[in-house]
Design an enzyme around this catalytic site. Structure first.
Site, PDB file in Angstrom:
ATOM      1  N   THR A  28       0.849  -1.189   0.000  1.00 43.90           N
ATOM      2  CA  THR A  28       0.000   0.000   0.000  1.00 43.90           C
ATOM      3  C   THR A  28       0.886   1.241   0.000  1.00 43.90           C
ATOM      4  O   THR A  28       1.942   1.256   0.636  1.00 43.90           O
ATOM      5  CB  THR A  28      -0.898   0.004   1.242  1.00 43.90           C
ATOM      6  N   SER A  30       2.164   5.124  -2.219  1.00 45.08           N
ATOM      7  CA  SER A  30       2.420   5.734  -3.520  1.00 45.08           C
ATOM      8  C   SER A  30       3.422   4.949  -4.356  1.00 45.08           C
ATOM      9  O   SER A  30       3.322   4.912  -5.591  1.00 45.08           O
ATOM     10  CB  SER A  30       2.903   7.177  -3.338  1.00 45.08           C
ATOM     11  N   ASP A  83       6.417  -4.106  -1.208  1.00 45.56           N
ATOM     12  CA  ASP A  83       5.779  -2.984  -0.515  1.00 45.56           C
ATOM     13  C   ASP A  83       6.781  -1.846  -0.370  1.00 45.56           C
ATOM     14  O   ASP A  83       7.991  -2.036  -0.504  1.00 45.56           O
ATOM     15  CB  ASP A  83       5.296  -3.445   0.863  1.00 45.56           C
ATOM     16  N   GLY A  84       6.277  -0.671  -0.098  1.00 45.02           N
ATOM     17  CA  GLY A  84       7.116   0.496   0.121  1.00 45.02           C
ATOM     18  C   GLY A  84       7.510   0.625   1.578  1.00 45.02           C
ATOM     19  O   GLY A  84       7.264  -0.267   2.398  1.00 45.02           O
ATOM     20  N   ASP A  86       8.357   3.947   4.699  1.00 47.78           N
ATOM     21  CA  ASP A  86       8.497   5.365   5.028  1.00 47.78           C
ATOM     22  C   ASP A  86       9.941   5.701   5.383  1.00 47.78           C
ATOM     23  O   ASP A  86      10.395   6.818   5.149  1.00 47.78           O
ATOM     24  CB  ASP A  86       7.550   5.733   6.169  1.00 47.78           C
ATOM     25  N   GLY A  97       3.686   2.427   7.752  1.00 42.97           N
ATOM     26  CA  GLY A  97       2.401   2.779   8.345  1.00 42.97           C
ATOM     27  C   GLY A  97       1.959   4.196   8.078  1.00 42.97           C
ATOM     28  O   GLY A  97       0.941   4.635   8.613  1.00 42.97           O
ATOM     29  N   GLY A  98       2.727   4.923   7.247  1.00 46.64           N
ATOM     30  CA  GLY A  98       2.315   6.285   6.923  1.00 46.64           C
ATOM     31  C   GLY A  98       0.956   6.355   6.252  1.00 46.64           C
ATOM     32  O   GLY A  98       0.225   7.323   6.414  1.00 46.64           O
ATOM     33  N   GLY A  99       0.611   5.287   5.541  1.00 50.11           N
ATOM     34  CA  GLY A  99      -0.703   5.224   4.896  1.00 50.11           C
ATOM     35  C   GLY A  99      -1.760   4.590   5.772  1.00 50.11           C
ATOM     36  O   GLY A  99      -2.927   4.509   5.385  1.00 50.11           O
ATOM     37  N   GLU A 105      -0.243  -4.883   6.345  1.00 51.42           N
ATOM     38  CA  GLU A 105       1.057  -4.986   5.674  1.00 51.42           C
ATOM     39  C   GLU A 105       1.968  -5.968   6.403  1.00 51.42           C
ATOM     40  O   GLU A 105       2.655  -6.776   5.779  1.00 51.42           O
ATOM     41  CB  GLU A 105       1.717  -3.610   5.590  1.00 51.42           C
TER      42      GLU A 105
END
Length: 230
Positions: A28, A30, A83-84, A86, A97-99, A105
């Protein structure tokens, strides 16, 4: 090259690690969004992929691209999660967990044989903590849980304010119906000790320290893509 260009470059580089027939976890955020788009392209080309999304937003994106989805109940072991992050350090310890999707996740990543992190070079840091650490908590007893989190921070050598994440003037609610406390620490001393302390608190559902989970990080820079392996 813009930040979004670098995110897309990292996402496309991760495609080299997947193949038809795999079971994937879809992250999840950008950067992960670009990877989901790339998976959608492979599906259009005829690849047989089945995926577990880590959020409702990712689920909707994947469905719109015709990606076949499953659940961890139906498919409890995945091949790869991409996954991305932060933040990530040289040991591939992450803040995520920024999103707001950190719980799903982490569950999906821990159910995968391999976790690959994709990011632009702004996310790579010498020391974790400049990005606020998200802690997902149940709404019941929020103040009492916050006191215990403060105690855990102090015990592990950390200090900083806890801020309830807000959206549109109201507490942000995760896909799981919980709220998030963002811990503005500036610098995290002993991430492993802090992670263990947070995990022991009743009322804390999950925290955004992902330690020992990622085995590969693909980082896009102005000069190309670099790969870090644990």
């Amino acid at each position: 090259m813009t930040s979004d260009d670098r995110k897309k470059a990292a996402a496309l580089a991760a495609v080299a690690y997947i193949s038809s027939g795999m079971k994937l976890g879809l992250g999840t955020g950008s950067t992960a969004k670009h990877f989901v788009d790339a998976v959608g392209e492979k599906v259009k080309q005829g690849w047989d992929l089945v995926c577990v999304p880590t959020s409702e937003a990712t689920r909707k994106q994947a469905e719109s691209l015709g990606i076949r989805l499953t659940t961890l109940d139906e498919t409890p072991v995945l091949d790869v999660t991409v996954d991305g992050a932060d933040e990530l350090d040289s040991e591939l310890r992450l803040i995520k967990g920024g999103g707001g999707a950190l719980l799903r996740e982490k569950i999906v990543a821990s159910s995968s044989r391999q976790m690959i992190v994709i990011a632009d070079d702004s996310k790579k840091v010498a020391t974790l903590g400049k990005y606020p650490l998200p802690v997902e908590v149940v709404p019941f007893g929020l103040k009492a849980t916050g006191i215990k989190i403060d105690q855990a921070l102090a015990w592990s050598g950390n200090k900083g304010p806890l801020i309830v994440r807000m959206r549109d003037g109201k507490p942000f609610v995760t896909d799981n119906g919980n709220v998030i406390l963002d811990c503005a620490l500036g610098h995290i001393h002993n991430p492993e000790k802090l992670a263990a302390a947070l995990s022991s608190i009743p009322g804390v559902v999950e925290h955004g320290l992902f330690i020992g989970m990622a085995s590969i990080a693909i980082i896009a820079t102005e000069n190309g893509v670099e790969t870090l392996k644990k």
